[in-house]
Design an enzyme around this catalytic site. Sequence first.
Site, PDB file in Angstrom:
ATOM      1  N   SER A  35       0.804  -1.302   0.034  1.00 13.74           N
ATOM      2  CA  SER A  35      -0.094   0.034  -0.123  1.00 13.74           C
ATOM      3  C   SER A  35       0.913   1.282   0.044  1.00 13.74           C
ATOM      4  O   SER A  35       0.471   2.317  -0.320  1.00 13.74           O
ATOM      5  CB  SER A  35      -1.057   0.021   1.257  1.00 13.74           C
ATOM      6  OG  SER A  35      -0.199  -0.332   2.572  1.00 13.74           O
ATOM      7  N   GLY A  91       8.222  -1.032   0.108  1.00  9.98           N
ATOM      8  CA  GLY A  91       7.945  -0.881   1.437  1.00  9.98           C
ATOM      9  C   GLY A  91       8.421  -2.010   2.145  1.00  9.98           C
ATOM     10  O   GLY A  91       9.269  -2.939   1.902  1.00  9.98           O
ATOM     11  N   ASP A  93       7.830  -4.408   6.205  1.00  9.19           N
ATOM     12  CA  ASP A  93       6.881  -4.843   7.507  1.00  9.19           C
ATOM     13  C   ASP A  93       7.632  -4.393   8.695  1.00  9.19           C
ATOM     14  O   ASP A  93       6.964  -4.215   9.586  1.00  9.19           O
ATOM     15  CB  ASP A  93       6.449  -6.375   7.338  1.00  9.19           C
ATOM     16  CG  ASP A  93       5.727  -6.421   6.138  1.00  9.19           C
ATOM     17  OD1 ASP A  93       4.662  -5.923   5.801  1.00  9.19           O
ATOM     18  OD2 ASP A  93       6.372  -7.247   5.277  1.00  9.19           O
ATOM     19  N   GLU A 112      10.556  -9.268  -4.999  1.00 10.29           N
ATOM     20  CA  GLU A 112      11.272  -7.871  -4.587  1.00 10.29           C
ATOM     21  C   GLU A 112      12.574  -8.040  -4.151  1.00 10.29           C
ATOM     22  O   GLU A 112      13.246  -7.071  -4.416  1.00 10.29           O
ATOM     23  CB  GLU A 112      10.324  -7.615  -3.050  1.00 10.29           C
ATOM     24  CG  GLU A 112       8.756  -7.235  -3.545  1.00 10.29           C
ATOM     25  CD  GLU A 112       8.119  -6.774  -2.082  1.00 10.29           C
ATOM     26  OE1 GLU A 112       7.207  -6.284  -2.088  1.00 10.29           O
ATOM     27  OE2 GLU A 112       8.332  -7.902  -1.038  1.00 10.29           O
TER      28      GLU A 112
HETATM   29  C1  5RP Z   1       5.114  -7.112   0.124  1.00 11.51           C
HETATM   30  C2  5RP Z   1       5.912  -6.302   0.911  1.00 11.51           C
HETATM   31  C3  5RP Z   1       5.274  -4.908   1.367  1.00 11.51           C
HETATM   32  O1  5RP Z   1       6.332  -4.015   0.683  1.00 11.51           O
HETATM   33  C4  5RP Z   1       5.168  -4.903   2.850  1.00 11.51           C
HETATM   34  O2  5RP Z   1       4.322  -5.928   3.107  1.00 11.51           O
HETATM   35  C5  5RP Z   1       4.680  -3.623   3.316  1.00 11.51           C
HETATM   36  O3  5RP Z   1       3.442  -3.241   2.750  1.00 11.51           O
HETATM   37  P1  5RP Z   1       2.412  -1.633   3.103  1.00 11.51           P
HETATM   38  O4  5RP Z   1       3.329  -0.793   2.479  1.00 11.51           O
HETATM   39  O5  5RP Z   1       1.284  -2.142   2.379  1.00 11.51           O
HETATM   40  O6  5RP Z   1       2.631  -1.608   4.595  1.00 11.51           O
HETATM   41  O7  5RP Z   1       6.986  -6.832   1.518  1.00 11.51           O
HETATM   42  O8  5RP Z   1       5.543  -8.428  -0.334  1.00 11.51           O
END
Ligand code: 5RP
Length: 236
Positions: A35, A91, A93, A112
């Site tokens: 997102s 992004g 987590d 990624e």
């Molecule tokens: C997807 C990822 C995302 O970058 C991660 O989950 C962060 O997501 P968001 O910006 O929605 O918090 O690693 O595999």
Amino acid sequence: MVGENDPVKVMKQEVGKAAAARVESGMIVGLGTGSTTAYAIEFLGSRLQSGELKNIKGVPTSFQAEVLAKKYGIPLTSLDAISQIDIAIDGADEVDPQKNLIKGGGAAHTREKVVDSLADMFIVVVDSGKLVKELGSTFLLPVEVIPMAISPAMRAIEKLGGKPELRMGVKKAGPVVTDQGNLVIDVKFDKIDNPGELEKTINNIPGVLENGLFVNVADLVLVGEIVDGKPTVREM
Ligand code: 5RP
């Protein structure tokens, strides 16, 4: 001022924009998933449309990134057609003080890691809620596994002290299936003392494709925060 808007959404928007503002004409750009990156992709599209930015090409890290890039008019390329990526925006987590990451909340961490690792400058975009002292404290570690190896891989992860669970779909019966057609195990570790070692150890389990530990990959972490009611972005 943040006002009625959801503060997390505002932080994500601001940090996504700040990363997209660093892209220059002619660059090859790794387009992350999630997102927060979605706002960066949207802003890159507006910059292209206004003519401020010209001749960029995106390398998507997922089906989601590809769909968004097409929606916002960003021309795409692939790793077969280019030899280098200038900037990747993605992004995370969790981010620890050494800029190591847990990624894979969107099950896209394999692609990624390929794209983000190839970039001359990998910019991580997060809201301040993603900052942790130690990886694994708020988020489970995602591991992508080929379907036929799911049971032995889960047993091997248990032997390493992890508690694995198969990621299940939302609004879809059965497990989450990745863009590559594989499954994801989310693993709780009581403590991750050495993220670099754990990254390699897990990737050595037969049938594991990739895990969400990103060690020494990030060059710059941009953090969106709300300070005195106003959204700001700082470099970590
Ligand atoms: C997807 C990822 C995302 O970058 C991660 O989950 C962060 O997501 P968001 O910006 O929605 O918090 O690693 O595999």
